[in-house]
Enzyme design. Structure first.
Site, PDB file in Angstrom:
ATOM      1  N   HIS A 118       0.832  -1.201   0.000  1.00 55.71           N
ATOM      2  CA  HIS A 118       0.000   0.000   0.000  1.00 55.71           C
ATOM      3  C   HIS A 118       0.875   1.263   0.000  1.00 55.71           C
ATOM      4  O   HIS A 118       2.059   1.189   0.339  1.00 55.71           O
ATOM      5  CB  HIS A 118      -0.921   0.000   1.233  1.00 55.71           C
ATOM      6  CG  HIS A 118      -0.173   0.178   2.530  1.00 55.71           C
ATOM      7  ND1 HIS A 118       0.578  -0.823   3.090  1.00 55.71           N
ATOM      8  CD2 HIS A 118      -0.057   1.246   3.359  1.00 55.71           C
ATOM      9  CE1 HIS A 118       1.122  -0.382   4.223  1.00 55.71           C
ATOM     10  NE2 HIS A 118       0.752   0.868   4.395  1.00 55.71           N
ATOM     11  N   ASN A 470      -6.771  40.721  -0.009  1.00 52.67           N
ATOM     12  CA  ASN A 470      -6.987  41.613  -1.153  1.00 52.67           C
ATOM     13  C   ASN A 470      -7.706  40.875  -2.287  1.00 52.67           C
ATOM     14  O   ASN A 470      -7.663  41.275  -3.439  1.00 52.67           O
ATOM     15  CB  ASN A 470      -5.661  42.237  -1.627  1.00 52.67           C
ATOM     16  CG  ASN A 470      -4.631  41.177  -1.988  1.00 52.67           C
ATOM     17  OD1 ASN A 470      -4.960  39.994  -2.070  1.00 52.67           O
ATOM     18  ND2 ASN A 470      -3.397  41.589  -2.216  1.00 52.67           N
ATOM     19  N   GLU A 476       0.588  38.100  -8.979  1.00 52.88           N
ATOM     20  CA  GLU A 476       0.409  37.504 -10.304  1.00 52.88           C
ATOM     21  C   GLU A 476      -0.328  38.469 -11.232  1.00 52.88           C
ATOM     22  O   GLU A 476      -0.051  38.519 -12.428  1.00 52.88           O
ATOM     23  CB  GLU A 476      -0.385  36.198 -10.186  1.00 52.88           C
ATOM     24  CG  GLU A 476       0.289  35.131  -9.355  1.00 52.88           C
ATOM     25  CD  GLU A 476       1.312  34.340 -10.157  1.00 52.88           C
ATOM     26  OE1 GLU A 476       2.489  34.372  -9.771  1.00 52.88           O
ATOM     27  OE2 GLU A 476       0.945  33.720 -11.160  1.00 52.88           O
TER      28      GLU A 476
HETATM   29  O1  TPU Z   1      -0.087  40.018  -1.935  1.00 53.04           O
HETATM   30  P1  TPU Z   1      -0.614  39.014  -2.891  1.00 53.04           P
HETATM   31  O2  TPU Z   1      -2.083  39.145  -3.159  1.00 53.04           O
HETATM   32  O3  TPU Z   1       0.187  39.049  -4.149  1.00 53.04           O
HETATM   33  O4  TPU Z   1      -0.339  37.604  -2.200  1.00 53.04           O
HETATM   34  P2  TPU Z   1      -1.209  36.273  -2.223  1.00 53.04           P
HETATM   35  O5  TPU Z   1      -2.660  36.576  -2.035  1.00 53.04           O
HETATM   36  O6  TPU Z   1      -0.616  35.389  -1.226  1.00 53.04           O
HETATM   37  O7  TPU Z   1      -1.001  35.682  -3.654  1.00 53.04           O
HETATM   38  C1  TPU Z   1       0.162  35.004  -4.061  1.00 53.04           C
HETATM   39  C2  TPU Z   1       0.014  34.694  -5.518  1.00 53.04           C
HETATM   40  C3  TPU Z   1       1.093  33.840  -6.119  1.00 53.04           C
HETATM   41  C4  TPU Z   1       0.931  32.696  -6.903  1.00 53.04           C
HETATM   42  C5  TPU Z   1      -0.340  32.036  -7.265  1.00 53.04           C
HETATM   43  N1  TPU Z   1       2.407  34.091  -6.047  1.00 53.04           N
HETATM   44  N2  TPU Z   1       3.067  33.155  -6.707  1.00 53.04           N
HETATM   45  N3  TPU Z   1       2.194  32.318  -7.237  1.00 53.04           N
HETATM   46  C6  TPU Z   1       2.596  31.139  -8.051  1.00 53.04           C
HETATM   47  C7  TPU Z   1       2.824  29.938  -7.160  1.00 53.04           C
HETATM   48  C8  TPU Z   1       1.975  28.865  -7.206  1.00 53.04           C
HETATM   49  N4  TPU Z   1       2.142  27.793  -6.376  1.00 53.04           N
HETATM   50  C9  TPU Z   1       3.170  27.796  -5.490  1.00 53.04           C
HETATM   51  C10 TPU Z   1       3.336  26.622  -4.554  1.00 53.04           C
HETATM   52  N5  TPU Z   1       4.015  28.816  -5.402  1.00 53.04           N
HETATM   53  C11 TPU Z   1       3.896  29.875  -6.228  1.00 53.04           C
HETATM   54  N6  TPU Z   1       4.767  30.865  -6.140  1.00 53.04           N
HETATM   55 MG    MG Z   2      -3.725  38.318  -2.150  1.00 48.40          MG
END
Ligand code: TPU
Ligand code: MG
Length: 565
Positions: A118, A470, A476
């Site tokens: 498993h 936010n 992104e």
């Molecule tokens: O302040 P803010 O809104 O930019 O921060 P939040 O809400 O934490 O968003 C972060 C967005 C983000 C993503 C989706 N930053 N980098 N990524 C790409 C990403 C996807 N998956 C992982 C594990 N790490 C990443 N950096």
């Molecule tokens: Mg955010």
């Protein structure tokens, strides 16, 4: 049976972990590691911290290693646990943290008896977890024989400490309690080997170049800490008189109140005046720099190798020359007394340095902005504060904080795996209960690893988490927007009562105005347990540095493929 001269595989491992300074390990149980956990639990110098999942346990081990400056350990079950842990271990590799990943493994007879098991891929091929870990560790071993175990354990720990990289030990489930000799006296050292001739030659060469330079500067890089060279670099700052800047992933390594400190060297989003001084210097001694697209804002900073002494953990690269087997701390310590004092770069910086005006708070009912939020965070910092900044706008706002002497700052900028900070906050708090951990976490990141807040409650830690709501992945949005950057809203503040479940002491509250934020911070500072303040921020409100940085990184990402015709 064990006596003072004998132990078990698990007991031996526990004794060595305690010997190298660990007081805790992070764990998720499973039937491949239960006997191993029983053996570890017998060691009274170690405490098990039970996590909700293996990824978070790995991030906690990352935070623990950052906080303690030493190694850390995480114990998981085979495959389903190990492969969930993998991403955190890869992050620790990227960030130079000696995380000791320990996994249970299949019974040693299973392969010979051609047994399907498993939690596996459904093939009689059980080496795959180890092979996968070999890519993200300095050493990955399977312990299948008690006689070999002491050597394999000691060797792996030596490797982790000397390379500052994670290692993986997979312990077959039927040998975790097998008898072995008790650990013999042994010195674990993280001192790298040193070539005395190369060291002398490198120091002489660097002295010549630096003493001949008109306006030399110093630059602290991300590998300064893992090379154990922060103190030696500090002495160099004092004796040389040069101005000094930090790269963003080295924030918190230097005393920001030191009179030679200029700020963050980060291209167009760096501290005012810092880039101009670093790039106009005729020689830069950079200790442990890592020039990635992120740390250079899409390669907009100019690292001219012709004007740089690039000191890496085990080598020194100067224009046209490389000296190997020269440990950074030894090199910097030997160099410091040889330098003529030269404050030309510092004088030049002072001429152009800008005073930052403190932001005045608005009326209590003013809707919150990130600027007002971070002005409040700034006000909370003292020498006991450790700031943990998650990927997202928190990087840029966190980077602008002025750290008082002894305050610390953690960022996972090389790997940038969102969700890291929740586990890292837990691990940091467990290792350093004496510090006030302030975590800056975006809503999107938090959704990956949120459940570990319950472990913070369980073990009575006291971080203050600013959860920045936010409504999405703002970082992104600035790099490349689309419908995928919106997220489902949560009632983040209420999560604390979900996790408290009647017997916990977490405090959650929401702040949408400046007055509410002030009240929430007051409550959190007085609270004896984890606090989470959900801060309501407009979707389009982000630091101007994120906007600028995002544009440069996007440009770098979107270069079309070079034609192969
Ligand atoms: O302040 P803010 O809104 O930019 O921060 P939040 O809400 O934490 O968003 C972060 C967005 C983000 C993503 C989706 N930053 N980098 N990524 C790409 C990403 C996807 N998956 C992982 C594990 N790490 C990443 N950096
Ligand atoms: Mg955010």
């Amino acid at each position: 049976m064990t006596d003072s001269k004998s132990s078990t595989v698990g007991g031996y491992l526990a004794a060595r972990l305690a010997q190298i300074g660990l007081r805790h390990y992070f764990a998720v149980p499973g039937d491949y590691n239960l006997v191993l956990l029983d053996e570890l639990l017998k060691n009274r110098d170690l405490e098990m911290i039970s996590c909700c999942n293996e990824l978070n346990a790995g991030y906690a081990a990352d935070g623990y290693a950052r906080a303690s400056g030493g190694a850390s350990a995480v114990v998981v079950t085979y495959s389903v646990g190990g492969l969930s842990l993998l991403n955190a271990v890869a992050g620790a590799y990227a960030e130079d943290l000696p995380v000791i990943a320990i996994s249970g493994g299949p019974n040693t007879n299973s392969t010979a008896e051609y047994e399907l098991l498993h939690h596996t891929l459904g093939k009689v091929d059980y080496g795959y977890q180890n092979e996968i870990f070999a890519r993200v560790t300095a050493e990955a071993v399977i312990i299948q024989h008690a006689r070999e175990a002491p050597y394999q354990i000691d060797h792996a720990i030596d490797t982790a400490l000397s390379t500052r990289k994670p290692v993986c030990l997979e312990v077959a489930c039927n040998i975790a309690n097998a008898p072995v000799s008790a650990p013999n006296p042994k010195i674990f050292t993280d001192c790298p080997t040193c070539d005395a001739l190369a060291l002398d030659a490198a120091v002489e060469h660097a002295t010549e170049l630096l003493n001949a330079a008109a306006k030399p500067v110093l630059l602290a890089g991300g590998k300064l800490r893992s090379a154990h060279a922060i103190e030696a670099f500090g002495k160099l700052i004092d004796t040389s008189g040069y101005a000094v800047a930090s790269m963003p992933n080295a924030k918190g390594f230097l005393d920001e109140e030191h009179r030679h400190y200029m700020g963050i060297y980060w291209g167009p989003v760096g501290s005012p005046g810092c880039g101009e001084i670093v790039e106009s210097a005729d020689l830069c001694l950079a200790a442990g720099p890592v020039f990635t697209d992120y740390t250079t804002t899409g390669h907009t900073t100019i690292a001219n190798p012709e004007k740089m002494i690039n000191v890496q953990p085990h080598s020194v690269v100067m224009p046209g020359e490389t000296y190997n087997n020269v440990p950074m701390a030894r090199f910097l310590s030997a160099l410091a007394p040889k330098l003529k004092k030269n404050d030309a770069s510092l004088i030049a910086y002072r001429r152009i340095a800008e005073e930052r005006m403190p932001l005045q708070p608005g009326p209590a009912d003013t809707p919150l902005s990130t600027r007002q939020l971070f002005a409040r965070v700034q006000g909370m910092l003292d020498g006991k504060a450790s700031v943990i900044a998650e990927t997202g706008d928190s990087w840029f706002n966190g980077m602008q904080l002025d750290l008082p002497t002894h305050a610390r700052f953690e960022i996972q900028m090389q790997y940038g795996s969102i969700g890291w900070s929740v586990g890292a906050t837990l691990g940091y708090c467990i290792a350093r209960p004496d510090r006030r951990v302030i975590a800056l976490i975006g809503d999107g990141s938090f959704q990956l690893t949120a459940q570990e807040v319950s472990t913070m409650i369980r073990y009575g830690t006291r971080p203050i988490i600013f959860l920045i709501n936010n409504g999405g992945y703002t970082i992104e949005v600035e790099i490349h927007d689309g419908p995928y950057n919106k997220i489902k809203n949560w009632d983040y503040a209420q999560l604390l009562s979900v996790f408290n479940a009647g017997d916990g002491n977490g405090m959650g509250c929401r702040a949408a105005t400046e007055g509410e934020l002030d009240a929430a911070i007051k409550k959190a500072l007085a609270h004896d347990g984890p606090s989470l303040i959900e801060v309501m921020i407009d979707r389009d409100d982000c630091s101007k540095n994120l906007l600028r940085w995002g544009a440069h990184v996007a440009k770098n990402n979107s270069r079309p493929p070079r034609s192969i015709m």
